[in-house]
Write a protein that holds these residues in place. Structure first.
Motif, mmCIF file in Angstrom:
data_model
loop_
_atom_site.group_PDB
_atom_site.id
_atom_site.type_symbol
_atom_site.label_atom_id
_atom_site.label_comp_id
_atom_site.label_asym_id
_atom_site.label_seq_id
_atom_site.Cartn_x
_atom_site.Cartn_y
_atom_site.Cartn_z
ATOM 1 N N GLU A 161 39.132 86.275 50.865
ATOM 2 C CA GLU A 161 38.566 87.274 49.963
ATOM 3 C C GLU A 161 38.396 86.771 48.532
ATOM 4 O O GLU A 161 37.288 86.799 47.982
ATOM 5 C CB GLU A 161 39.445 88.530 49.975
ATOM 6 N N LYS A 165 34.694 85.276 46.652
ATOM 7 C CA LYS A 165 34.138 86.148 45.613
ATOM 8 C C LYS A 165 34.105 85.439 44.265
ATOM 9 O O LYS A 165 33.147 85.590 43.492
ATOM 10 C CB LYS A 165 34.954 87.437 45.521
ATOM 11 N N TYR A 186 36.302 93.873 40.368
ATOM 12 C CA TYR A 186 35.310 93.021 41.014
ATOM 13 C C TYR A 186 35.818 92.522 42.360
ATOM 14 O O TYR A 186 35.087 92.492 43.356
ATOM 15 C CB TYR A 186 34.970 91.824 40.120
ATOM 16 N N LEU A 191 32.010 91.451 49.585
ATOM 17 C CA LEU A 191 31.156 90.375 49.086
ATOM 18 C C LEU A 191 29.717 90.510 49.582
ATOM 19 O O LEU A 191 28.781 90.503 48.778
ATOM 20 C CB LEU A 191 31.735 89.018 49.498
ATOM 21 N N ILE A 195 28.381 93.013 46.635
ATOM 22 C CA ILE A 195 28.220 92.050 45.547
ATOM 23 C C ILE A 195 26.943 91.231 45.709
ATOM 24 O O ILE A 195 26.064 91.230 44.832
ATOM 25 C CB ILE A 195 29.445 91.121 45.448
#
Length: 281
Positions: A161, A165, A186, A191, A195
């Motif tokens: 993770e 990222k 964030y 992801l 994102i």
């Protein structure tokens, strides 16, 4: 051996177990105040096997006396994460000591563990320390403040993770460390689904320079607000929704192709010389 005992002895043991389970259920409902006992039992059936006096009471006392969770909030904490009742006080003390060593204030402990009680069950050595080391490596100075603003980060996988990222953020943001210090959440966003989808939409579909946008501006809002307020769309998120769906299909197609290629290019195992004679096994 249970079945080797007489019927009367077995009956007494069964009755004793039932009485113990009843005492545990009564303590949780009557003394502690758990209203939705069915939810607790469904999530953690083994709770009925815990001893009310030597296990459950010490845990609830620890939540109130050592962490500072208000007594009326304990039932909700236990309904959120019933497995906590089976943890040892010593293990939870280790977690508390680690948080304090990271300069998380005692006042913040109650807020953190009331909201995220599962953190009390994490292993410090295998889960928390690797995360802290990673945060230090990317330039986070005040670890305690970072943890306080995003407590679940201590349960995230560094390899699966946090690193992916972080590596992606380095590609789309010049002031990456500053941005995650300003917006620790964030690391909590998916992801691929959030994102990458949003940054690729801004760059590839809208043709906008990514450096114009703060990370929190891109991620904080829901999809419709992002499309309207950040990307400047006037269709209530329809174009962005279409982009996300098409991107998902492309990724699934690529994943399927890679899987097929790995099967076709895998070297065949040499079965060895064939024996053509009789099988004498």
């Amino acid at each position: 051996d249970f079945w080797g005992e007489s019927a009367e002895v077995r009956r007494n043991k069964i009755n004793q177990t039932y009485r113990k389970m009843e005492k545990t259920a009564q303590m949780l409902r009557r003394d502690i105040g758990v209203k939705d006992f069915g939810k607790v039992l469904l999530a953690y059936p083994s709770v009925l096997l815990l001893d009310a006096s030597t296990q459950i009471k010490p845990v609830t006392n620890f939540l109130c006396d050592d962490i500072g969770i208000w007594e009326e909030d304990v039932p909700r904490v236990l309904q959120t994460y019933p497995e906590l009742l089976g943890k040892s006080v010593e293990q939870m003390e280790t977690v508390i000591d680690f948080f304090l060593s990271m300069e998380v204030t005692e006042e913040d402990l109650e807020i953190i563990f009331r909201s995220f009680p599962s953190l009390l069950s994490l292993d410090v050595e295998t889960k928390m320390i690797p995360v802290v080391k990673f945060l230090q490596e990317i330039g986070i100075g005040n670890i305690g403040r970072f943890i306080t603003r995003l407590p679940p980060v201590l349960g995230y996988s560094v390899e699966r993770e946090l690193k992916p990222k972080w590596e992606y953020l380095q590609k789309v943001c010049d002031f990456n460390t500053f941005e995650v210090v300003r917006f620790p959440a964030y690391f909590s966003y998916p992801l691929e689904r959030v994102i990458k989808s949003r940054y690729e939409y801004l760059r590839d579909e809208k043709g906008l320079p990514l450096q114009l946008f703060g990370v929190d501006d891109v991620l904080r809002s829901g999809d419709i607000d992002f499309a309207t307020r950040v990307a400047g769309d006037k269709d209530k998120g329809a174009a962005y929704s279409k982009f996300v769906n098409e991107r998902k299909k492309r990724n699934q197609s690529c994943a399927s192709e890679r899987k097929m290629q790995s099967k076709t290019t895998r070297p065949r195992e040499n079965p060895g010389p064939r024996y053509l004679g009789s099988d004498h096994r």
